[in-house]
Design a protein around this motif. Structure first.
Motif, PDB file in Angstrom:
ATOM      1  N   PRO A 231       0.798  -1.240   0.000  1.00  0.00           N
ATOM      2  CA  PRO A 231       0.000   0.000   0.000  1.00  0.00           C
ATOM      3  C   PRO A 231       0.822   1.278   0.000  1.00  0.00           C
ATOM      4  O   PRO A 231       0.312   2.338  -0.400  1.00  0.00           O
ATOM      5  CB  PRO A 231      -0.823  -0.137   1.286  1.00  0.00           C
ATOM      6  CG  PRO A 231      -0.996  -1.598   1.468  1.00  0.00           C
ATOM      7  CD  PRO A 231       0.296  -2.212   0.998  1.00  0.00           C
ATOM      8  N   VAL A 232       2.080   1.209   0.430  1.00  0.00           N
ATOM      9  CA  VAL A 232       2.911   2.414   0.405  1.00  0.00           C
ATOM     10  C   VAL A 232       3.127   2.918  -1.018  1.00  0.00           C
ATOM     11  O   VAL A 232       3.432   4.100  -1.228  1.00  0.00           O
ATOM     12  CB  VAL A 232       4.268   2.127   1.093  1.00  0.00           C
ATOM     13  CG1 VAL A 232       5.124   1.216   0.248  1.00  0.00           C
ATOM     14  CG2 VAL A 232       5.007   3.417   1.399  1.00  0.00           C
ATOM     15  N   ASP A 233       2.953   2.051  -2.012  1.00  0.00           N
ATOM     16  CA  ASP A 233       3.144   2.444  -3.412  1.00  0.00           C
ATOM     17  C   ASP A 233       1.852   2.921  -4.069  1.00  0.00           C
ATOM     18  O   ASP A 233       1.853   3.226  -5.257  1.00  0.00           O
ATOM     19  CB  ASP A 233       3.692   1.254  -4.212  1.00  0.00           C
ATOM     20  CG  ASP A 233       4.948   0.675  -3.597  1.00  0.00           C
ATOM     21  OD1 ASP A 233       5.799   1.467  -3.163  1.00  0.00           O
ATOM     22  OD2 ASP A 233       5.075  -0.564  -3.551  1.00  0.00           O
ATOM     23  N   SER A 234       0.760   3.005  -3.324  1.00  0.00           N
ATOM     24  CA  SER A 234      -0.532   3.337  -3.913  1.00  0.00           C
ATOM     25  C   SER A 234      -0.735   4.841  -3.982  1.00  0.00           C
ATOM     26  O   SER A 234      -0.066   5.634  -3.296  1.00  0.00           O
ATOM     27  CB  SER A 234      -1.664   2.703  -3.107  1.00  0.00           C
ATOM     28  OG  SER A 234      -1.724   3.257  -1.813  1.00  0.00           O
ATOM     29  N   LEU A 235      -1.709   5.231  -4.796  1.00  0.00           N
ATOM     30  CA  LEU A 235      -2.059   6.642  -4.922  1.00  0.00           C
ATOM     31  C   LEU A 235      -2.677   7.168  -3.637  1.00  0.00           C
ATOM     32  O   LEU A 235      -2.440   8.322  -3.251  1.00  0.00           O
ATOM     33  CB  LEU A 235      -3.035   6.819  -6.092  1.00  0.00           C
ATOM     34  CG  LEU A 235      -3.534   8.242  -6.361  1.00  0.00           C
ATOM     35  CD1 LEU A 235      -2.380   9.162  -6.713  1.00  0.00           C
ATOM     36  CD2 LEU A 235      -4.580   8.240  -7.473  1.00  0.00           C
ATOM     37  N   ALA A 236      -3.466   6.343  -2.947  1.00  0.00           N
ATOM     38  CA  ALA A 236      -4.092   6.781  -1.698  1.00  0.00           C
ATOM     39  C   ALA A 236      -3.038   7.137  -0.653  1.00  0.00           C
ATOM     40  O   ALA A 236      -3.196   8.100   0.109  1.00  0.00           O
ATOM     41  CB  ALA A 236      -5.021   5.682  -1.168  1.00  0.00           C
ATOM     42  N   TRP A 237      -1.957   6.369  -0.597  1.00  0.00           N
ATOM     43  CA  TRP A 237      -0.864   6.647   0.357  1.00  0.00           C
ATOM     44  C   TRP A 237      -0.200   7.979   0.009  1.00  0.00           C
ATOM     45  O   TRP A 237       0.103   8.784   0.907  1.00  0.00           O
ATOM     46  CB  TRP A 237       0.138   5.512   0.306  1.00  0.00           C
ATOM     47  CG  TRP A 237       1.116   5.468   1.439  1.00  0.00           C
ATOM     48  CD1 TRP A 237       2.141   6.330   1.668  1.00  0.00           C
ATOM     49  CD2 TRP A 237       1.164   4.509   2.500  1.00  0.00           C
ATOM     50  NE1 TRP A 237       2.835   5.967   2.792  1.00  0.00           N
ATOM     51  CE2 TRP A 237       2.257   4.858   3.326  1.00  0.00           C
ATOM     52  CE3 TRP A 237       0.405   3.395   2.826  1.00  0.00           C
ATOM     53  CZ2 TRP A 237       2.591   4.118   4.457  1.00  0.00           C
ATOM     54  CZ3 TRP A 237       0.744   2.656   3.950  1.00  0.00           C
ATOM     55  CH2 TRP A 237       1.827   3.019   4.752  1.00  0.00           C
ATOM     56  N   ASP A 238       0.037   8.221  -1.275  1.00  0.00           N
ATOM     57  CA  ASP A 238       0.663   9.477  -1.699  1.00  0.00           C
ATOM     58  C   ASP A 238      -0.213  10.675  -1.376  1.00  0.00           C
ATOM     59  O   ASP A 238       0.286  11.742  -0.971  1.00  0.00           O
ATOM     60  CB  ASP A 238       0.947   9.434  -3.204  1.00  0.00           C
ATOM     61  CG  ASP A 238       1.980   8.374  -3.566  1.00  0.00           C
ATOM     62  OD1 ASP A 238       2.757   7.976  -2.679  1.00  0.00           O
ATOM     63  OD2 ASP A 238       1.994   7.940  -4.735  1.00  0.00           O
ATOM     64  N   LEU A 239      -1.525  10.538  -1.546  1.00  0.00           N
ATOM     65  CA  LEU A 239      -2.426  11.653  -1.251  1.00  0.00           C
ATOM     66  C   LEU A 239      -2.452  11.959   0.239  1.00  0.00           C
ATOM     67  O   LEU A 239      -2.579  13.125   0.632  1.00  0.00           O
ATOM     68  CB  LEU A 239      -3.832  11.322  -1.756  1.00  0.00           C
ATOM     69  CG  LEU A 239      -3.979  11.240  -3.283  1.00  0.00           C
ATOM     70  CD1 LEU A 239      -5.390  10.827  -3.669  1.00  0.00           C
ATOM     71  CD2 LEU A 239      -3.625  12.573  -3.930  1.00  0.00           C
ATOM     72  N   VAL A 240      -2.335  10.934   1.082  1.00  0.00           N
ATOM     73  CA  VAL A 240      -2.252  11.176   2.523  1.00  0.00           C
ATOM     74  C   VAL A 240      -0.973  11.932   2.858  1.00  0.00           C
ATOM     75  O   VAL A 240      -0.979  12.859   3.680  1.00  0.00           O
ATOM     76  CB  VAL A 240      -2.322   9.831   3.284  1.00  0.00           C
ATOM     77  CG1 VAL A 240      -1.956  10.023   4.753  1.00  0.00           C
ATOM     78  CG2 VAL A 240      -3.710   9.233   3.172  1.00  0.00           C
ATOM     79  N   ASN A 241       0.131  11.555   2.228  1.00  0.00           N
ATOM     80  CA  ASN A 241       1.393  12.269   2.458  1.00  0.00           C
ATOM     81  C   ASN A 241       1.287  13.732   2.068  1.00  0.00           C
ATOM     82  O   ASN A 241       1.834  14.613   2.742  1.00  0.00           O
ATOM     83  CB  ASN A 241       2.524  11.603   1.678  1.00  0.00           C
ATOM     84  CG  ASN A 241       2.861  10.221   2.208  1.00  0.00           C
ATOM     85  OD1 ASN A 241       2.458   9.852   3.305  1.00  0.00           O
ATOM     86  ND2 ASN A 241       3.595   9.451   1.424  1.00  0.00           N
ATOM     87  N   ASP A 242       0.596  14.024   0.964  1.00  0.00           N
ATOM     88  CA  ASP A 242       0.450  15.406   0.514  1.00  0.00           C
ATOM     89  C   ASP A 242      -0.519  16.193   1.392  1.00  0.00           C
ATOM     90  O   ASP A 242      -0.326  17.393   1.606  1.00  0.00           O
ATOM     91  CB  ASP A 242      -0.034  15.430  -0.944  1.00  0.00           C
ATOM     92  CG  ASP A 242       0.973  14.804  -1.895  1.00  0.00           C
ATOM     93  OD1 ASP A 242       2.164  14.751  -1.531  1.00  0.00           O
ATOM     94  OD2 ASP A 242       0.573  14.354  -2.988  1.00  0.00           O
ATOM     95  N   LYS A 243      -1.556  15.524   1.882  1.00  0.00           N
ATOM     96  CA  LYS A 243      -2.585  16.214   2.659  1.00  0.00           C
ATOM     97  C   LYS A 243      -2.129  16.481   4.084  1.00  0.00           C
ATOM     98  O   LYS A 243      -2.418  17.534   4.661  1.00  0.00           O
ATOM     99  CB  LYS A 243      -3.860  15.355   2.671  1.00  0.00           C
ATOM    100  CG  LYS A 243      -5.067  16.041   3.275  1.00  0.00           C
ATOM    101  CD  LYS A 243      -5.624  17.101   2.356  1.00  0.00           C
ATOM    102  CE  LYS A 243      -6.894  17.705   2.919  1.00  0.00           C
ATOM    103  NZ  LYS A 243      -7.454  18.751   2.048  1.00  0.00           N
ATOM    104  N   TRP A 244      -1.410  15.541   4.688  1.00  0.00           N
ATOM    105  CA  TRP A 244      -0.955  15.676   6.071  1.00  0.00           C
ATOM    106  C   TRP A 244       0.555  15.426   6.123  1.00  0.00           C
ATOM    107  O   TRP A 244       1.015  14.357   6.561  1.00  0.00           O
ATOM    108  CB  TRP A 244      -1.689  14.686   6.975  1.00  0.00           C
ATOM    109  CG  TRP A 244      -3.172  14.939   7.041  1.00  0.00           C
ATOM    110  CD1 TRP A 244      -3.816  15.874   7.793  1.00  0.00           C
ATOM    111  CD2 TRP A 244      -4.189  14.235   6.316  1.00  0.00           C
ATOM    112  NE1 TRP A 244      -5.171  15.808   7.591  1.00  0.00           N
ATOM    113  CE2 TRP A 244      -5.435  14.814   6.694  1.00  0.00           C
ATOM    114  CE3 TRP A 244      -4.184  13.199   5.396  1.00  0.00           C
ATOM    115  CZ2 TRP A 244      -6.640  14.378   6.161  1.00  0.00           C
ATOM    116  CZ3 TRP A 244      -5.387  12.762   4.870  1.00  0.00           C
ATOM    117  CH2 TRP A 244      -6.593  13.342   5.259  1.00  0.00           C
ATOM    118  N   PRO A 245       1.370  16.392   5.704  1.00  0.00           N
ATOM    119  CA  PRO A 245       2.832  16.172   5.652  1.00  0.00           C
ATOM    120  C   PRO A 245       3.456  15.963   7.031  1.00  0.00           C
ATOM    121  O   PRO A 245       4.438  15.225   7.147  1.00  0.00           O
ATOM    122  CB  PRO A 245       3.354  17.455   4.990  1.00  0.00           C
ATOM    123  CG  PRO A 245       2.264  18.467   5.192  1.00  0.00           C
ATOM    124  CD  PRO A 245       0.980  17.713   5.201  1.00  0.00           C
ATOM    125  N   SER A 246       2.922  16.583   8.078  1.00  0.00           N
ATOM    126  CA  SER A 246       3.506  16.388   9.413  1.00  0.00           C
ATOM    127  C   SER A 246       3.284  14.960   9.898  1.00  0.00           C
ATOM    128  O   SER A 246       4.151  14.385  10.572  1.00  0.00           O
ATOM    129  CB  SER A 246       2.886  17.378  10.398  1.00  0.00           C
ATOM    130  OG  SER A 246       1.476  17.203  10.482  1.00  0.00           O
TER     131      SER A 246
END
Length: 729
Positions: A231-246
């Motif tokens: 799941p770390v390679d998924s788009l949903a994981w990337d969007l979480v990183n962008d939405k909540w960077p802290s």
């Protein structure tokens, strides 16, 4: 003093190894050492696996950061108790025992009790120590909370309802009532929810050095080749990183998935008892660990006898409260790998469930007139005195007015397909997630494979029956399959998607004779009756193996080419979808392929096969492919002129002074020198014609334009001369 040769020393120290019970300082007394009275354990000498286990249970985070010698009493007063428990745990089970210590024996015996289903009463009769074992294990915080629940699933007797004896919603008693005397047995609850608190378990995971290291895996092991392996390679994981960077910046923070489903704990098919466990999956761990049963956490055990249904939110309250705390404030935890404390936060990424449980968790309807989770529509075909359901894309073109009226009503009542507001929306981040719910692919495979096999064998849950054939008659398609009245009996013509009697036997025999590798699947042959040609009682994993591997082989040479090809393509789709590594860029191609595959299936299999479980996409491209498969309206529009791509075309008989009636088309043609030539060559040829008619086909959602032309003869009607192309029309 005796001396031993090198081979003997090697055998003693390497082959046999050190005696496991002979590793504490107090045990070194066989070589003349003087044992001091009241000798305490040294901190560094006892730092082994057992020590770490007890340390995680006894010490708080501040003591772990700056450990004090355990021979000195701590301010919390548990130093002596820690030493006593540690010595008990490392004591051999009996004098001379080399296999078990007291701790390992207790853990193994209690695990055996759980695996065998032995009750506490019988376990106590066997060892007379069930109570002492439970008290010993309590120090590791391995217990659970018992929360009383309303018998009608209205509320949990916790927080403000903790002291109540009756449900504040329905008035039902909290305690059991004797059915004969009607006496209330106060203190004996009717229904009990068991909650396994997640916060101490998360903190305990980080107190193991190896586990704390594994929980950082996701931070530095994202794939760089564009393929999804985790799941770390998924788009949903990337969007979480962008939405909540802290949140994404701290590798300690956990990302979880929630899964739940009902099962019968008594293994009795005639019993209707349904118990619902709620599991959490930790996606911080690497792929080989996150799905191991040791790392899947049981958090809730929702009791029966009936399933909670839409009231499952009542039972999820304790878990959601902890998840909300872990997101908003976090908790202090100790990392044994970095030997420091940190603020632990968690996020629930999504849920994983089958289709009925998806409706219970999301709060939307998954059956009836509004079953589709995307558009919320399933249309009804009126046929005689009965109503037969079919998908909204299977609408007949002659009922446009009725379709418009129905769509207007559905648009007005959009909210009626939502049964509740899911409890997960109380999590602050839930509404921002791009993917909230996942359907378990194995359940989908099971339903689809079961429908295909039953339809081909015309047994069990077959999608081809009298009502399915009447649907074809109502829609006005495939007249060769319409039911025929022959005297007093209704005759169903043979279909290309069903086996003949001999083909049924060959198909069942092929699967019956299959012998797979050990652990590959169960013995499928036990579920096949060759006399009746029936396949029954297969598990979900067996259908998973059939769908992806065996079905394509078993139907070879049995069905006509086109339906067999479509079923094989469907089998390959699930096989490619379930690979360990999936290319994200190829998912769009896979999506387009499944739409084309379904269109091929719709040419042969009745519309009743395409229920809500079929993976149909809802975007515009998919709708175009599907409507092309259904065909245009029976009547078409003929035009004398039409504007397309900014150009105005007219037919030849319009005979205007200025008009465009000429058409040219470049096509790739397979050419050969003669009829005997077997070496074909692809060549780009130009064809010239004059427009004689313009036909407009109506595909309900769009139009397709056809030009009818009088084409020039390619042999002597077209020639090149003086740099010009001359066309004889």
């Amino acid at each position: 003093m005796s001396h031993q040769d090198g081979s003997t020393i090697f055998e003693h120290l390497v082959t046999k190894g050190m005696d496991l019970s002979y590793r504490m300082k107090s045990h070194w007394n066989k070589h003349g050492e003087k044992q001091e009275s009241g000798e305490k354990l040294d901190y560094e000498a006892t730092k082994d696996e057992t020590y770490n286990l007890f340390q995680a249970a006894y010490f708080i985070d501040e003591e772990l950061v700056q450990p004090i010698p355990i021979n000195e009493p701590s301010e919390h007063g548990h130093g002596d108790e820690f030493i006593r428990r540690l010595e008990e745990a490392q004591t051999p089970l009996y004098p001379g025992c080399e296999s078990y210590t007291k701790l390992s024996a207790i853990v193994d015996l209690y695990g055996l009790k759980g695996k065998s289903g032995l009750s506490s009463k019988h376990f106590n009769e066997l060892l007379d120590s069930a109570v002492s074992i439970k008290s010993f294990l309590k120090i590791f915080d391995m217990g659970y909370e018992k929360i009383h629940a309303c018998v009608n699933d209205c509320c949990l007797f916790r927080k403000k309802y903790e002291e109540l004896d009756y449900c504040p919603t329905c008035g039902a008693s909290r305690w059991k009532i004797n059915k004969r005397s009607k006496e209330i047995r106060k203190g004996v609850p009717v229904k009990v929810l068991r909650y396994f608190p997640i916060i101490p378990r998360f903190k305990r995971m980080f107190r193991s050095s190896q586990m704390a290291k594994d929980l950082r895996w996701h931070f530095d092991n994202k794939s760089t080749d564009g393929k999804m392996r985790h799941p770390v390679d998924s788009l949903a994981w990337d969007l979480v990183n962008d939405k909540w960077p802290s949140f994404a910046a701290d590798p300690h923070n956990l990302r979880l998935g929630l899964a739940t489903d009902g099962f019968n704990p008594f293994s009795i098919l005639s019993s209707k008892y349904s118990c619902w466990p709620v599991m959490l999956v930790n996606y911080n761990l690497p792929p080989m660990l996150c799905m191991k049963k040791d790392n899947i956490m049981l958090t809730l055990l929702i009791p029966g006898p009936k399933q909670p249904g839409n009231d499952i939110d009542i039972y999820l309250q304790p878990l959601v409260d902890d998840l909300q705390l872990l997101w908003e404030n976090g908790v202090e935890a100790y990392d044994a790998f970095s030997k420091s404390t940190f603020n632990l936060k968690t996020m629930l990424m999504w849920t994983i469930n089958d289709f009925p449980a998806y409706g219970n968790l999301a709060g939307c309807s998954t059956k009836g007139r509004k079953a589709c989770p995307i558009c919320g529509k399933i249309h009804i075909i009126e046929g005689g005195d009965k109503k037969r359901k079919r998908n909204n894309n299977e609408n007949d073109g002659d009922d446009d007015e009725d379709e418009d009226d129905t769509s207007d009503i559905d648009n007005q009542n959009e909210l009626t397909r939502w049964k509740k507001r899911s409890i997960f929306f109380s999590l602050p981040y839930w509404k921002e997630l791009v993917l909230r719910h996942n359907l378990d692919v194995m359940h989908i495979e099971k339903n689809i494979c079961e429908s295909i096999i039953s339809t081909m064998l015309h047994s069990g849950k077959s999608k081809d029956g009298i009502n399915a054939r009447k649907d074809l008659e109502d829609i006005g398609i495939r007249k060769d399959l319409h039911p025929e009245q022959r005297g007093s009996r209704l005759y169903l013509p043979p279909a290309p998607h069903t086996f003949s009697r001999s083909e049924k036997k060959r198909f069942c025999k092929r699967i019956y004779d299959f012998k797979g590798p050990d652990g590959y699947c169960s013995n499928i042959g036990n579920c096949i009756t060759l006399e009746d040609c029936k396949i029954m009682r297969l598990k979900s994993h067996d259908y998973h193996v059939l769908m992806q591997q065996l079905l394509a082989i078993a139907i070879r040479g049995l069905l006509p080419k086109e339906p067999r090809k479509a079923i094989i393509r469907l089998s390959r789709f699930f096989n490619r979808l379930c690979q360990r590594a999936i290319d994200r860029e190829k998912l769009l191609d896979l999506e387009n392929e499944i739409i084309e595959t379904l269109c091929q299936l719709e040419r042969f299999i009745p519309p009743s096969f395409f229920d809500i479980m079929i993976p149909i996409d809802s975007n515009d491209h998919s709708k175009t492919l599907r409507w092309l498969a259904y065909g245009p309206k029976k009547s078409a529009l003929s035009c004398k002129g039409y504007i397309i791509n900014g150009l105005r075309f007219h037919t030849k008989d319009v005979d205007r002074e200025t008009q465009n009636s000429g058409v040219t088309y470049d096509a790739i043609t397979m050419c050969r020198a003669s009829a005997k030539d077997t070496a074909q060559v692809a060549h780009l040829d130009s064809y010239y014609g004059i427009l004689t008619d313009i036909i407009l086909l109506d595909y309900h959602l769009f139009y397709v334009l056809l030009f009818k032309c009088h084409w020039a003869n390619k042999g002597n009607g077209v020639k090149e001369e003086d740099g010009f192309t001359l066309v004889n029309l």
